[in-house]
Design a protein around this motif. Structure first.
Motif, mmCIF file in Angstrom:
data_model
loop_
_atom_site.group_PDB
_atom_site.id
_atom_site.type_symbol
_atom_site.label_atom_id
_atom_site.label_comp_id
_atom_site.label_asym_id
_atom_site.label_seq_id
_atom_site.Cartn_x
_atom_site.Cartn_y
_atom_site.Cartn_z
ATOM 1 N N HIS A 287 0.847 -1.190 0.000
ATOM 2 C CA HIS A 287 0.000 0.000 0.000
ATOM 3 C C HIS A 287 0.880 1.236 0.000
ATOM 4 O O HIS A 287 1.883 1.293 0.716
ATOM 5 N N ALA A 288 0.472 2.228 -0.788
ATOM 6 C CA ALA A 288 1.228 3.477 -0.827
ATOM 7 C C ALA A 288 0.984 4.273 0.446
ATOM 8 O O ALA A 288 -0.042 4.129 1.122
ATOM 9 N N ALA A 289 1.946 5.118 0.775
ATOM 10 C CA ALA A 289 1.813 5.962 1.955
ATOM 11 C C ALA A 289 0.693 6.977 1.727
ATOM 12 O O ALA A 289 0.590 7.554 0.641
ATOM 13 N N PRO A 290 -0.177 7.187 2.719
ATOM 14 C CA PRO A 290 -1.258 8.156 2.540
ATOM 15 C C PRO A 290 -0.710 9.570 2.393
ATOM 16 O O PRO A 290 0.114 10.024 3.178
ATOM 17 N N ALA A 291 -1.161 10.273 1.343
ATOM 18 C CA ALA A 291 -0.743 11.657 1.106
ATOM 19 C C ALA A 291 -1.820 12.337 0.282
ATOM 20 O O ALA A 291 -2.488 11.709 -0.552
#
Length: 371
Positions: A287-291
């Motif tokens: 999962h990509a880092a939340p941004a």
């Protein structure tokens, strides 16, 4: 007027009437105009939050820890004398499980006992001669000979202890082994016996297969084969067939790539206190880092113009608007991008098609696509 005359007169009248009603000089009715073309010939798809969707998945396997599995083997020729181990049996560390007769080990145990006695005697003799030599009462050759014998006894003891350690026997047990004549193979760890192959009376060749195996719970690592390097700040979860996703953290990546399939190995660990069973297979989700400015779009939504990477966002008036983005990672049909695109936007599903359309409109002087 006769019937024949009536018919003869009516024919010219009909022809004259048809000629009078026709108007060859009148303009033809205009053809219906084509419906107005939409501003984008590609469908619009919503932008998705990167943290809510798995960017990629990879096959993964839980590896056993170095201190969670153990094998009981006979390092030398051995004959099985007694078997105490049973599959499923819980054992403590050091528990005697299989008794074997190993002539080389028994011989080494006897050699160790004899070497220990010689070393003790020669050490006392060296001490005595050193004291006498200091007083001038002992000759140097006598002292040197005693020191040589002391060194030889020490070397013999070290060699015998090495053989015993190969068999898992502590130096302090040498005398007992020499007197008993047999050796107990003991469990190196506390755990559960998972396999027993020892058969009473069977002679095992040197360095044969394990006679028994013991396994226990403990810290384990997850190995996955990845095709792309995870983006910075990514999170990971292991999904097995047995339950819900388990969060894991990245602990290392191999610098080498497998030439066969282009993947590389990476290793992960669960949070402290979480136990993963060795041998368990599953999938690793990335999962990509939340941004705020990092989102997921279809990979086909990307368009490339010169050195720019862009997507077409649907504007408030329904027209397509170019937005420059930076591609952080791609996986299958989706791409992780960073730029002036948010989850409130919709993008053209096929950016290349829309880019060609935009160029055509620009060449024709149109302004359907905003720069």
């Amino acid at each position: 007027m006769t019937l024949f005359v009536r018919r003869l007169v009516s024919v010219p009248l009909l022809v004259l009437g048809a000629a009078c009603t026709s108007n060859p000089s009148a303009p033809a009715a205009p053809a219906s105009e084509p419906p107005p073309r939409a501003s984008a010939s590609s469908a619009w798809v919503p932008v998705r939050a990167a943290s809510r969707v798995a960017l990629a998945e990879a096959p993964a396997l839980v590896l056993s820890g170095p201190d969670t599995t153990a094998a009981l083997t006979a390092p030398f020729r051995a004959r099985v004398q007694r078997v105490r181990a049973r599959p499923g049996q819980t054992v403590e560390q050091g528990a005697p499980l299989i008794e074997v007769l190993m002539p080389e080990v028994v011989q080494a145990a006897g050699a160790a006992s004899a070497a220990a006695l010689r070393l003790e005697a020669y050490s006392r003799q060296v001490e005595r001669l050193e004291a006498l030599h200091a007083q001038g009462l002992a000759k140097l050759p006598e002292l040197a000979e005693a020191q040589t014998q002391q060194a030889e006894a020490r070397a013999a003891l070290v060699a015998a202890h090495a053989v015993l350690r190969v068999a898992g026997i502590a130096p302090g047990e040498a005398r007992a082994v020499a007197e008993r004549g047999t050796v107990w193979l003991k469990s190196p760890i506390a755990g559960v016996v998972t396999e027993v192959r020892a058969v009473l009376g069977e002679v095992q060749p040197e360095a044969s297969a394990a006679l028994a195996r013991v396994a226990s719970d403990g810290p384990a690592r997850l190995e996955a084969r990845l095709s792309v390097r995870p983006p910075e700040g990514a999170s990971f979860a292991f999904v097995s067939s047995l339950g819900a996703p388990t969060p894991v953290r990245l602990v290392g990546q191999s610098p080498q790539v497998d030439a066969a399939d282009g993947t590389f190995r990476a290793w992960f660990e669960p949070e402290e206190g979480v136990v993963l069973r060795a041998g368990l297979g599953g999938r690793l989700r990335i999962h990509a880092a939340p941004a705020e400015d990092t989102v997921l779009v279809p990979a086909r939504a990307l368009a490339f113009e010169n050195e720019r990477t862009l997507v077409f966002v649907r504007g408030g008036d329904g027209k397509a608007v170019r937005r420059d983005v930076e591609v952080l990672a791609t996986s299958g049909a989706e791409a992780l991008v960073k730029g002036a695109v948010s989850t409130r936007d919709s993008v053209a599903a096929d950016g290349a098609v829309l880019l060609l359309e935009a160029r055509g409109q620009e060449d024709a002087g149109g302004n359907e696509v905003a720069p």
